[in-house]
Design an enzyme around this catalytic site. Structure first.
Site, PDB file in Angstrom:
ATOM      1  N   HIS C  44       0.826  -1.211   0.000  1.00 39.02           N
ATOM      2  CA  HIS C  44       0.000   0.000   0.000  1.00 39.02           C
ATOM      3  C   HIS C  44       0.858   1.258   0.000  1.00 39.02           C
ATOM      4  O   HIS C  44       1.995   1.242   0.463  1.00 39.02           O
ATOM      5  CB  HIS C  44      -0.893   0.043   1.257  1.00 39.02           C
ATOM      6  CG  HIS C  44      -1.913  -1.040   1.322  1.00 39.02           C
ATOM      7  ND1 HIS C  44      -2.987  -1.093   0.480  1.00 39.02           N
ATOM      8  CD2 HIS C  44      -2.024  -2.125   2.133  1.00 39.02           C
ATOM      9  CE1 HIS C  44      -3.719  -2.161   0.771  1.00 39.02           C
ATOM     10  NE2 HIS C  44      -3.158  -2.808   1.764  1.00 39.02           N
ATOM     11  N   HIS C  83       9.173   1.813   2.435  1.00 34.44           N
ATOM     12  CA  HIS C  83       9.818   0.831   1.543  1.00 34.44           C
ATOM     13  C   HIS C  83      10.276  -0.405   2.317  1.00 34.44           C
ATOM     14  O   HIS C  83      11.296  -0.995   2.013  1.00 34.44           O
ATOM     15  CB  HIS C  83      10.976   1.479   0.756  1.00 34.44           C
ATOM     16  CG  HIS C  83      10.488   2.300  -0.399  1.00 34.44           C
ATOM     17  ND1 HIS C  83       9.871   3.504  -0.224  1.00 34.44           N
ATOM     18  CD2 HIS C  83      10.483   2.075  -1.748  1.00 34.44           C
ATOM     19  CE1 HIS C  83       9.542   4.005  -1.409  1.00 34.44           C
ATOM     20  NE2 HIS C  83       9.881   3.164  -2.348  1.00 34.44           N
TER      21      HIS C  83
END
Lengths: 138, 138, 138, 138, 138, 138
Positions: C44, C83
Site C-alpha cells: 500500500h 519501503h
C-alpha cells in the site's frame, strides 16, 4: 517549436439524467443501459474542464483571461445545465441520449461558436471520478 | 485511555432528488430551495463514509472486517439508493425532504439496526465536494 | 472555551504487508483475511495524518512548528516503515498482525513518547483512499 | 474533424514489488534502485486509468460501455495483479523489472489483444500520487 | 441521543503572507520561521471548511441553508482576505502573526458573531494539502 | 509503434505574485488583472507536474529515474521559487508578468537545458485546482 500554451479551467454542475432509447423495448433498454435506464432518473456531480490552446499575449502573458473563460462557461453551459434534468429540461437532449460522450460533444459545440477560432478547444467531462471523457480526442 | 479505534469505509452512489415541501406554494418553495426545487429533479454523486468505533479484536487486529462493513453498506444502502430518484423510487423519502442532513439520518438509522451495538456509528455524506454532513454530530 | 487548536501534518510511506495468524491453519486464514493473506505479501501507499492539539504559543502563533513535527515523523516513523515489508523487516509487527488498526496504534505509541505531554495526539492512517482508521478514536 | 471521443475508466489494485536486477551485485542494485531494492519488497496502491478512443455509436451514444470496459479490466488485469507480489506471484514479472513503465506496458499488451482494434488504447498507471506513467506516450 | 447534525461548507481564498516577529532580530526570525520569514512574502491557496452543528429544521430538513452559509463566508471572510497580503492589507494581522492557527482563530471570531448561537461552529483551514488546523479543537 | 513511455513527477512550491503591467495606468491594470493586480501581492500553492517522454532503458526498466528527476526539479526550480515573491525575489519575473502561462514557460526553459535532448519535456502548472496550464501544448 511554437509558443502555444494550453490553459485549463474547471467548472461543475449537478444534473439528473436517464439513458434510454425510445425506439427500443424496455428489455433492450435494460440490457444495454442497465441501472442508467431508471425511468425516474438518477444524477451526477459533473466536473467540466475546458482546455483552450493558443499563444500567450505578449503584453498580458495570458492565452485567455481565465475569468473571461469562466464567465463564458457559466453563462452558456452552467446556467443551461446546472440543477436540471438533462432529458426533460433541455432542448439539446430531447432526442439525444445524455451519455457523457454526447454531453461533452454538445458542450464543445456550444463553446466552439463563442471561443475565438484562433484557439483550439477541448472539453473534458467527469461523470464520476472513475468515468470521464474528452472531446475531441487527442 | 481506552484502546478504541475508529475505522472508516468510503462508498458511493448516484441519485436524483428534488427539495420540495408540498405544503408550500411554488413561490415559497423557490425562495427556500432555489434551484434545488426543480420539478424534474437534479442529481449528485454521493460519497458516503461510515465510521465504526470499537476495540480491535486481540486475535485479528480488526475492529471490524472492512470487507464485511462494505458488504453491509452495499446490501442495505447502495442497492437501495444507487441510480434511483430519491423522491420517487424510495419509501424513505416519499414524505421526507431528501436534504443531505435527512439522507445521512436515514442511512444511519438503517445501519444502526445492523451494526452490532458494541460499536459506535457515524455517517458522513458528501453531496458535493463542497457540501457535506455528519450524523450524529461529534 | 479554551484556546486549543489542532494542527495536522500529512506524511506518507509505501510498504508491503500480509495479514496472517500463525496459530491458524491456512483455511481459517483465508476465510478471515482473504486476499490479504497472500503469502508473498501485497502493499500500500500509506497516508499518515498526525493531529497535535494544544494552545498556540503567544509569541510565534504556532501550536507546534509543523517542520519540527514533520522531522519527528520522518525520523521515527517514515525511516522505520517506508519501503519496508512490515511483517519481515520490522520488530513491531514480527508478532502483531499489521492491520491498519494495529499500525496506527504502533505509530501512536512511538510518537506519544516523543511529542510533549502538554499536547494531545491522534493518528489517522489511510491504507487506501477508501479504508482508513483513527487512533485513539474521538 | 473526426467525431472521435476518448473515454476513461479508473480502476485500482494493491501489490507488492521489488526493483532488482539479478545480473548485478547488491551494491549496484542499491545504487540504482535505492530503497526500491529492499529484498523483502514494499508495495503500492496502484491507480490505473484506461483511455479508449473511438467514435460514439450513433444509437447508444457510447464509444464503449464503461461497464463492459470495467469488467474487461477486472477480469484481465485486476484479478491478475491485485493483492499480489508482482515479482513472485506473476509470470509477467518473473524476468521483467516491475517498474511503473514496465507494468503499464504489460497491462497495455494484455488489453490491446482484447479491446477491438477500431479503438485506440492508452494506459496511465499511478504508482503514487506523485509518480505516474502513460503508455504509449502521446 | 440528540438529533444534531454537522453541516460543512468548503470555500477558498488565495493570499500572501509572511511569518515574522518584529521584536526579534533577523537571525532569530530565520531560525524560528525559516523560509516563511521571507521579507517579500510568499503565498498559499487556503482551503476553508466551516462546520456548523445544530438540529435540522423539521420542515426544511436543513440545519442551515448552505447557500446562506456560503454567502456569509463570502461576505465576511473571502471578500476580506482573498487576493490580499495578510500582513499588509488587513487590520487583523497588522500585529498578529498570520500562522494557520491564528488565521483560523480570526475567522472563527468573525463568524461566531454572525452565526446564530444555537449553532456550534468550527473552522478548518488548509494552508497546504499537508498542513492544516482546526479551531476550536475537538 | 514506438516503445515510448511518458513518466510524470509532481512537485510543489508556494509563492507570492502580482499581475501588473508597469506601462499601463492603474485603471487599465485593474480592468485587465482585477484582484490579481493587488500591489501588496497575493499567493498560491503551485503544483508542478513534469512529463518526460522516452524509451525505457532495457536493463533498468526506467525512462528516467524519478528520484533523479525530482532532485533536478528541486535544485533548479523549487529552490529558486519556493517561498519567494516571484516579482521581487527572482530575476526571471523582474520584467515578465508571472502568469501561470509565463511561469510554465520559464520552468520549461530552465529544465530543457538540463533534461537530455533524447527526452521530450512538458510542464503542467496548477495555479489553483481550477486553473492550470501546459507548456508546450499538445
Amino acid at each position: 517549436m511554437s509558443n502555444r500554451v494550453a490553459v485549463y479551467r474547471k467548472e461543475h454542475f449537478n444534473a439528473a439524467h436517464r439513458l434510454h432509447n425510445p425506439d427500443w423495448d424496455e428489455a433492450t433498454n435494460d440490457r444495454v443501459f442497465g441501472k442508467c435506464n431508471n425511468p425516474n432518473y438518477h444524477g451526477h456531480n459533473y466536473e467540466l474542464v475546458l482546455k483552450v490552446t493558443g499563444e500567450p499575449d505578449a503584453v498580458t502573458g495570458y492565452v485567455m483571461d481565465m475569468k473571461v473563460l469562466s464567465d463564458i462557461v457559466q453563462e452558456h453551459v452552467i446556467e443551461r445545465f446546472d440543477h436540471k434534468n438533462l432529458n426533460e429540461d433541455t432542448v439539446e437532449f430531447k432526442n439525444l441520449n445524455p451519455t457523457a460522450e454526447n454531453i461533452a460533444i454538445v458542450i464543445y459545440k456550444i463553446l466552439r461558436k463563442i471561443i475565438e477560432p484562433e484557439f483550439d478547444l477541448q472539453v473534458r467531462l467527469y461523470e464520476t471520478e472513475r468515468n470521464f471523457v474528452d472531446y475531441p480526442a487527442n
